[in-house]
Design an enzyme around this catalytic site. Structure first.
Site, short mmCIF file in Angstrom:
data_model
loop_
_atom_site.label_atom_id
_atom_site.label_comp_id
_atom_site.label_asym_id
_atom_site.label_seq_id
_atom_site.Cartn_x
_atom_site.Cartn_y
_atom_site.Cartn_z
N ALA A 11 -113.12 -10.01 139.43
CA ALA A 11 -112.43 -9.29 140.50
C ALA A 11 -110.92 -9.24 140.31
O ALA A 11 -110.24 -8.54 141.04
CB ALA A 11 -112.76 -9.94 141.84
N ARG A 16 -101.37 -8.12 134.27
CA ARG A 16 -100.68 -8.26 132.98
C ARG A 16 -101.11 -7.19 131.96
O ARG A 16 -100.46 -6.99 130.96
CB ARG A 16 -100.92 -9.67 132.41
CG ARG A 16 -100.19 -10.75 133.18
CD ARG A 16 -100.68 -12.15 132.86
NE ARG A 16 -101.91 -12.47 133.58
CZ ARG A 16 -102.53 -13.67 133.52
NH1 ARG A 16 -102.03 -14.62 132.76
NH2 ARG A 16 -103.64 -13.89 134.20
N GLY A 78 -107.78 -16.19 144.02
CA GLY A 78 -107.96 -17.21 142.99
C GLY A 78 -109.40 -17.37 142.56
O GLY A 78 -110.32 -16.87 143.21
N ASN A 170 -108.83 -25.26 128.88
CA ASN A 170 -109.99 -24.82 129.65
C ASN A 170 -110.33 -23.39 129.23
O ASN A 170 -109.49 -22.50 129.33
CB ASN A 170 -109.62 -24.87 131.14
CG ASN A 170 -110.62 -24.13 132.01
OD1 ASN A 170 -111.79 -24.02 131.66
ND2 ASN A 170 -110.15 -23.63 133.15
N ARG A 333 -120.54 18.92 116.50
CA ARG A 333 -120.35 18.67 117.93
C ARG A 333 -121.69 18.38 118.60
O ARG A 333 -122.74 18.49 117.96
CB ARG A 333 -119.62 19.87 118.55
CG ARG A 333 -118.15 19.94 118.07
CD ARG A 333 -117.50 21.22 118.47
NE ARG A 333 -117.64 21.48 119.89
CZ ARG A 333 -117.60 22.69 120.44
NH1 ARG A 333 -117.42 23.76 119.67
NH2 ARG A 333 -117.74 22.85 121.73
C1 UD1 Z 1 -108.08 -19.06 134.02
C2 UD1 Z 1 -108.14 -20.57 134.34
C3 UD1 Z 1 -107.49 -21.32 133.19
C4 UD1 Z 1 -108.19 -21.01 131.89
C5 UD1 Z 1 -108.24 -19.49 131.65
C6 UD1 Z 1 -109.17 -19.21 130.48
C7 UD1 Z 1 -108.05 -20.89 136.75
C8 UD1 Z 1 -107.20 -21.22 137.93
N1 UD1 Z 1 -107.45 -20.82 135.57
O1 UD1 Z 1 -106.72 -18.68 133.96
O2 UD1 Z 1 -107.56 -22.73 133.44
O3 UD1 Z 1 -107.54 -21.65 130.82
O4 UD1 Z 1 -108.77 -18.80 132.80
O5 UD1 Z 1 -109.12 -17.87 130.10
O6 UD1 Z 1 -109.26 -20.73 136.94
N2 UD1 Z 1 -110.64 -13.60 139.06
C9 UD1 Z 1 -111.30 -13.17 140.20
N3 UD1 Z 1 -110.71 -13.33 141.40
C10 UD1 Z 1 -109.50 -13.92 141.56
C11 UD1 Z 1 -108.82 -14.35 140.39
C12 UD1 Z 1 -109.42 -14.19 139.15
O7 UD1 Z 1 -112.41 -12.64 140.11
O8 UD1 Z 1 -109.05 -14.04 142.70
C13 UD1 Z 1 -111.29 -13.41 137.74
C14 UD1 Z 1 -110.53 -12.51 136.80
O9 UD1 Z 1 -111.03 -11.18 136.88
C15 UD1 Z 1 -110.82 -13.13 135.44
C16 UD1 Z 1 -111.10 -14.58 135.73
O10 UD1 Z 1 -111.35 -14.66 137.12
O11 UD1 Z 1 -111.96 -12.54 134.83
C17 UD1 Z 1 -109.94 -15.48 135.35
O12 UD1 Z 1 -108.79 -15.09 136.07
P1 UD1 Z 1 -107.38 -14.96 135.37
O13 UD1 Z 1 -106.39 -14.52 136.35
O14 UD1 Z 1 -107.49 -14.20 134.11
O15 UD1 Z 1 -107.12 -16.51 135.05
P2 UD1 Z 1 -106.21 -17.15 133.94
O16 UD1 Z 1 -104.81 -17.15 134.39
O17 UD1 Z 1 -106.49 -16.55 132.62
CA CA Z 2 -107.78 -14.86 131.96
#
Ligand code: UD1
Ligand code: CA
Length: 458
Positions: A11, A16, A78, A170, A333
């Protein structure tokens, strides 16, 4: 066997990426990242996959279809908050729940199985999949006690310099006891640098309750790559491409320069086919055995037979028989269908047309909306005139027809078998079997006129 569930977090907005496209839909080797993730989970035969979606949910649902159920996270507060959205579907279930991020497309089902095995061996309530890297910037760090027990995960933005120096990260992939997960999630707060509810906090919470928490460190860091921006996307593409190319080479395909050869993840290629540098094979393309594909060739969603030679050409949604030659610089095509031993030469465009066995269109032609029989020869520069400005019409050509150079076949028109069209004809009427059709102005020679115009020097 306990039940197995998987939650895919998809979600996040992906700010970025700086993109209008929803982050997890950015393709890696032609397939959206989240589809790679769900495909790998599918190899494990879990009982249910729940994907957490936000904006652009319909597009994600369209890609994953019946492979997943969906829950909405309307505000992105989050990763813990995202997992919480699956609560109505999973909270009361006994079993094991995998949690994965939709932006880690390189993760394999083998690694996920190892993670589950390790989790079971350790009788843990939570097991985090970790990896060790020289450049851990951006990832959450795994903090272990002196005895090596995982204590907590600290995000980059909350980390002290000492924690930042930790190289074990992680991967964002976890295996949980389902009930322990949902119980711990209720205790997660957003008291951190990003004011987000972190899933990673569940590890610390379970540890404080003296539950068994484990970490499974995977061998290959590259599998854990999380794609947050376009630089990581390019890196994921490079790594996935390498993996795909190696698989084909191991199955007997020669790829002369793997670095410049792009093969989509669903492409199938027969043994002893040679793929020269610069070729792109995309979508649901199937290539037979003993083919040679070279130059600036792009093939999308097409089926190519055995012993086919394709040079510097573009082929979309078409079917090509055995021992066919295409190019250089031909364009097939959509809905083109070539029979065995057909030859399509330089600068020929074919669209929505069937060309039967043994026919040749060697140079500079356009054949659109046509049915061409067997052993037909279409001379240089000939075209089907398929469009009258409003509607498209079909041209039908029988077997063993000879179409002389630079002919126009004005559709709708039928050229019956064994007929012969004189070069330069504009054919507006049907041509019967065995007939010779000539449809061009007769030539007149004006004696001496070249000299009169001052052209002839003698
Ligand atoms: C996250 C982890 C980090 C890890 C990294 C690995 C957390 C707090 N951090 O960081 O420890 O090293 O992934 O790649 O978990 N998402 C949602 N809803 C939200 C926020 C995020 O569905 O409210 C989903 C995003 O679409 C994504 C995933 O969760 O697929 C991870 O979120 P992202 O913001 O990419 O986390 P990172 O900063 O990469
Ligand atoms: Ca990520």
């Amino acid at each position: 066997m306990p039940n197995h569930y998987a939650i895919v977090l998809a979600a996040g907005q992906g700010t970025r990426m700086k993109s209008k496209l929803y982050k997890v839909l950015h393709p890696v080797c032609g397939k959206p990242m989240v589809e790679h993730v769900v495909e790998q989970i599918n190899h494990l035969n879990v009982d249910e996959i729940v994907t957490v979606v936000g904006h652009g949910a319909e597009a994600v649902e369209a890609h994953l279809k019946e492979n997943s159920s969906f829950v909405q996270q309307t505000e992105q507060l989050g990763t813990a908050h995202a997992v919480m959205q699956a609560r109505p579907l999973l909270e009361d279930k006994e079993g094991i729940t995998l949690v994965l991020c939709g932006d880690t497309p390189l993760l394999t089902s083998d690694t996920l199985s190892e993670l589950i095995m390790y989790h079971n061996e350790k009788k843990a309530k939570a097991t985090v999949l970790t990896a060790v890297t020289e450049n851990p910037t951006g990832y959450g760090r795994i903090v272990r006690s002196d005895l090596g027990i995982v204590e907590q995960i600290v995000e980059q933005k909350d980390a002290t310099d000492q924690i930042k120096a930790i190289k074990e990260i992680n991967t964002g992939t976890f295996c949980f006891d389902n009930k322990a997960l949902f119980a711990a999630l209720q205790k997660v707060t957003n008291d951190n640098a990003q004011e987000e509810f972190y899933l990673t906090d569940v590890i610390g919470i379970l540890r404080e309750q003296n539950e068994v928490v484990a970490a499974y460190s995977m061998h290959d860091f590259s599998e854990s790559l999380g794609v947050n921006d376009r630089v990581a996307l390019a890196e994921a593409q490079r790594l996935m491409q390498k993996r795909i190319n190696i698989k084909h080479m191991q199955q007997g395909v020669s790829i002369l320069n793997p670095l410049t050869t792009h093969i989509g993840s669903d492409v199938v290629i027969g043994a002893d086919t040679i793929i020269e540098p610069g070729v792109r094979l995309k979508g649901h393309t199937v290539i037979g055995e003993d083919c040679v594909i070279s130059g600036d060739t792009e093939i999308i969603d097409s089926t190519i037979g055995d012993k086919v030679v394709i040079r510097s050409s573009s082929i979309e949604e078409s079917v090509v028989g055995n021992e066919v030659q295409v190019g250089p610089y031909a364009h097939l095509r959509p809905q083109s269908k070539l029979g065995d031993t057909v030859k399509i030469g330089n600068f020929v465009e074919v669209k929505n047309a069937t060309i039967d066995q043994g026919s040749k269109i060697p140079h500079l032609s356009y054949i659109g909306d046509a049915d061409v029989g067997q052993d037909v020869n279409i001379g240089c520069g000939s075209i089907t005139v398929n469009y009258d400005g409003t509607n498209k019409h079909r041209t039908s050509i029988g077997d063993h027809v000879f179409v002389g150079c630079n002919s126009n076949l004005l559709a709708p028109v039928t050229i019956e078998s064994h007929s012969f069209i004189a070069a330069g004809s504009t054919i507006t009427k049907n041509v019967p079997e065995h007939a010779l059709a000539i449809a061009r102005a007769r030539q007149t020679n004006k004696e001496g006129y070249a000299k009169k115009f001052g052209y002839s020097k003698k």
